[in-house]
Write a protein that holds these residues in place. Structure first.
Motif, PDB file in Angstrom:
ATOM      1  N   ALA A 120      36.872  47.163  52.767  1.00 44.75           N
ATOM      2  CA  ALA A 120      37.668  46.153  52.628  1.00 44.75           C
ATOM      3  C   ALA A 120      37.410  45.015  51.796  1.00 44.75           C
ATOM      4  O   ALA A 120      38.277  44.416  51.077  1.00 44.75           O
ATOM      5  N   SER A 163      37.363  45.766  48.262  1.00 44.71           N
ATOM      6  CA  SER A 163      38.887  46.082  47.889  1.00 44.71           C
ATOM      7  C   SER A 163      39.421  44.749  47.621  1.00 44.71           C
ATOM      8  O   SER A 163      40.084  44.395  46.745  1.00 44.71           O
ATOM      9  N   ALA A 164      39.094  43.985  48.512  1.00 45.87           N
ATOM     10  CA  ALA A 164      39.806  42.490  48.454  1.00 45.87           C
ATOM     11  C   ALA A 164      39.260  41.497  47.327  1.00 45.87           C
ATOM     12  O   ALA A 164      40.026  41.113  46.799  1.00 45.87           O
ATOM     13  N   ILE A 165      37.920  41.783  46.912  1.00 44.13           N
ATOM     14  CA  ILE A 165      37.361  41.093  45.992  1.00 44.13           C
ATOM     15  C   ILE A 165      37.471  41.536  44.383  1.00 44.13           C
ATOM     16  O   ILE A 165      37.174  40.970  43.652  1.00 44.13           O
ATOM     17  N   ALA A 195      40.818  40.937  56.071  1.00 40.53           N
ATOM     18  CA  ALA A 195      40.572  41.730  55.050  1.00 40.53           C
ATOM     19  C   ALA A 195      41.454  42.648  54.560  1.00 40.53           C
ATOM     20  O   ALA A 195      41.555  42.765  53.144  1.00 40.53           O
ATOM     21  N   THR A 207      45.004  42.458  54.684  1.00 39.66           N
ATOM     22  CA  THR A 207      45.970  41.770  54.100  1.00 39.66           C
ATOM     23  C   THR A 207      45.484  41.249  52.927  1.00 39.66           C
ATOM     24  O   THR A 207      46.345  41.006  51.896  1.00 39.66           O
ATOM     25  N   SER A 208      44.400  40.608  52.784  1.00 35.87           N
ATOM     26  CA  SER A 208      43.684  40.171  51.468  1.00 35.87           C
ATOM     27  C   SER A 208      43.543  41.290  50.418  1.00 35.87           C
ATOM     28  O   SER A 208      43.982  40.987  49.391  1.00 35.87           O
ATOM     29  N   ALA A 209      43.216  42.632  50.685  1.00 37.41           N
ATOM     30  CA  ALA A 209      43.250  43.612  49.953  1.00 37.41           C
ATOM     31  C   ALA A 209      44.403  44.049  49.279  1.00 37.41           C
ATOM     32  O   ALA A 209      44.695  44.362  48.234  1.00 37.41           O
ATOM     33  N   PRO A 229      38.609  36.879  51.923  1.00 32.82           N
ATOM     34  CA  PRO A 229      37.733  36.738  50.790  1.00 32.82           C
ATOM     35  C   PRO A 229      38.407  36.737  49.251  1.00 32.82           C
ATOM     36  O   PRO A 229      37.661  37.053  48.362  1.00 32.82           O
ATOM     37  N   HIS A 230      39.801  37.010  49.236  1.00 33.49           N
ATOM     38  CA  HIS A 230      40.379  37.339  48.100  1.00 33.49           C
ATOM     39  C   HIS A 230      40.218  36.008  46.989  1.00 33.49           C
ATOM     40  O   HIS A 230      40.219  34.755  47.392  1.00 33.49           O
ATOM     41  N   PRO A 231      39.595  36.266  45.644  1.00 30.31           N
ATOM     42  CA  PRO A 231      39.314  34.879  44.892  1.00 30.31           C
ATOM     43  C   PRO A 231      40.308  34.025  44.801  1.00 30.31           C
ATOM     44  O   PRO A 231      40.051  32.886  44.589  1.00 30.31           O
ATOM     45  N   ILE A 273      30.589  35.998  50.579  1.00 29.23           N
ATOM     46  CA  ILE A 273      30.660  36.794  49.552  1.00 29.23           C
ATOM     47  C   ILE A 273      31.942  36.633  48.649  1.00 29.23           C
ATOM     48  O   ILE A 273      31.788  36.540  47.389  1.00 29.23           O
ATOM     49  N   ASN A 319      31.805  35.313  44.956  1.00 28.96           N
ATOM     50  CA  ASN A 319      32.638  36.005  43.847  1.00 28.96           C
ATOM     51  C   ASN A 319      33.502  35.423  42.993  1.00 28.96           C
ATOM     52  O   ASN A 319      33.901  35.495  41.754  1.00 28.96           O
TER      53      ASN A 319
END
Lengths: 231, 231
Positions: free
Chosen positions: A46, A49-51, B46, B48-50, B149-151, B179, B183
């Motif tokens: 996950a 996938s998210a980053i 994670a 929902t972020s992905a 962790p989405h950018p 992380i 990123n």
């Protein structure tokens, strides 16, 4: 009409618990180790996938193993680690896989593997389980450059097969995979593997609605898919 | 020179275990419930972020609670659920928070909250803990429309503050947050909260390198940040 059915492989068609005897021979509390390892592996999928990054699944498996050794303070020899990683490459299929997939294809549906695994690893596992003739195509997240549940992992498959996402059915034992599939426009079907106790399958993820199609065995689920998708 | 330091809030500056006494009063095995709840909540963030969706944190907290009740087959009254969700809004701060943040600001660093929480909830929690004067800005993932962790969750903050991501330091107890920060171009610092045992902080996530700055208390970490970022 949905004539394409994509299947998750690890945990859905092949039994992750194949690795348990190896752990039992090498770590103090194999159930706890396995549970933490699965958590970590699923979370690593996950996060990447998210980053938007990609790391090969065997590497993630090993990193998750290393995490568990440190976190649990358990001694695990290099030998046990090697055996574990080897066992995670060659899982045993559930008994309902061959009859289920054969029935589906005879009814006129294409059966696709849509997996986080590497292609060569999957093909070797299918061959060892004598199931290599059961799949019309094997599509990996590596080819898409991103792991499920990111939408691109599913849309890549639809594009490669030349169909709209809405023409595809996704079957998985893991709710997070089905949430990703539905989000990308595919129709989800939940194969509730009671063997996968814990976080993964007994309870459906509460952030999404329960899929329309649910069953406790592949043979049962396949009849529902045929009745719904080919009518 | 990095003169902006962003802090994760829940679990990093405020103690998630504030909810434990409420659980102890209402479920059979509070430690097990808490552990599963935390894992589910982190996994929901994670996922929902992905997939690029956004659901308010209090809703995710409740959904994770509902998951645990079903999965563990534990009876939890509506009263306990309400008390739990209330307690998760008003966590207790760790003792090192005020001295740590004050020291950082006196040295010339701006202190930013960069949180998955809703702004009003955060402000109310800061006020109750008498820490509302400790932050130069409160930036939420809701404003960015996506969770860490989405950018985009980090880049939105940098943009709003009018700085490059490389000018920002991110402090968190959760490796997955760091992380994501790294990123996105921020410099990570790991506050290793020994109190957060289990999946979250004792062991750094093995899919990334250990941050350059690591400490077991905020006061200690702040000195390292000052020595590194303001030199």
């Amino acid at each position: 009409m949905r004539t394409i059915c994509a299947f998750d492989i690890y945990g859905t068609l092949f039994d992750m618990r194949t690795v348990l005897p190896v752990l039992a021979a090498g770590v103090q509390d194999p159930e706890e180790f396995y549970r933490l390892w699965r958590f970590k592996l699923i979370h690593y999928l996950a996060i990447t996938s998210a980053i938007g990054t990609f790391v090969d699944l065997p590497v993630l498996r090993e990193k998750a193993f290393d995490f568990c050794v440190k976190e649990l303070g358990t001694g695990a020899s290099e030998r046990v680690k090697r055996d574990f990683l080897e066992a995670s490459l060659y899982l045993k299929p559930f008994n309902d896989v061959r009859p289920g997939l054969e029935r589906l294809r005879k009814a006129g549906t294409k059966v696709i593997a849509l997996s986080t695994g590497l292609k060569d690893d999957l093909l070797a596992m299918f061959a060892r389980a004598k199931l290599q003739d059961c799949f019309d195509a094997v599509i990996t997240n590596k080819e898409a450059g991103i792991y499920k549940p990111h939408p691109r992992a599913y849309l890549y498959a639809a594009e490669r097969l030349g169909v709209a996402p809405s023409e595809m059915r996704m079957v998985a034992a893991h709710p997070w995979d089905l949430i990703g599939a539905r989000n990308a426009g595919l129709s989800p079907a939940w194969l509730r593997r009671a063997e996968l106790a814990g976080l993964e399958s007994r309870t459906y993820d509460t952030i999404d609605e329960m899929p329309e199609l649910v069953a406790d065995s592949l043979t049962e689920l396949v009849e529902k898919i045929i009745a719904t998708d080919l009518r």
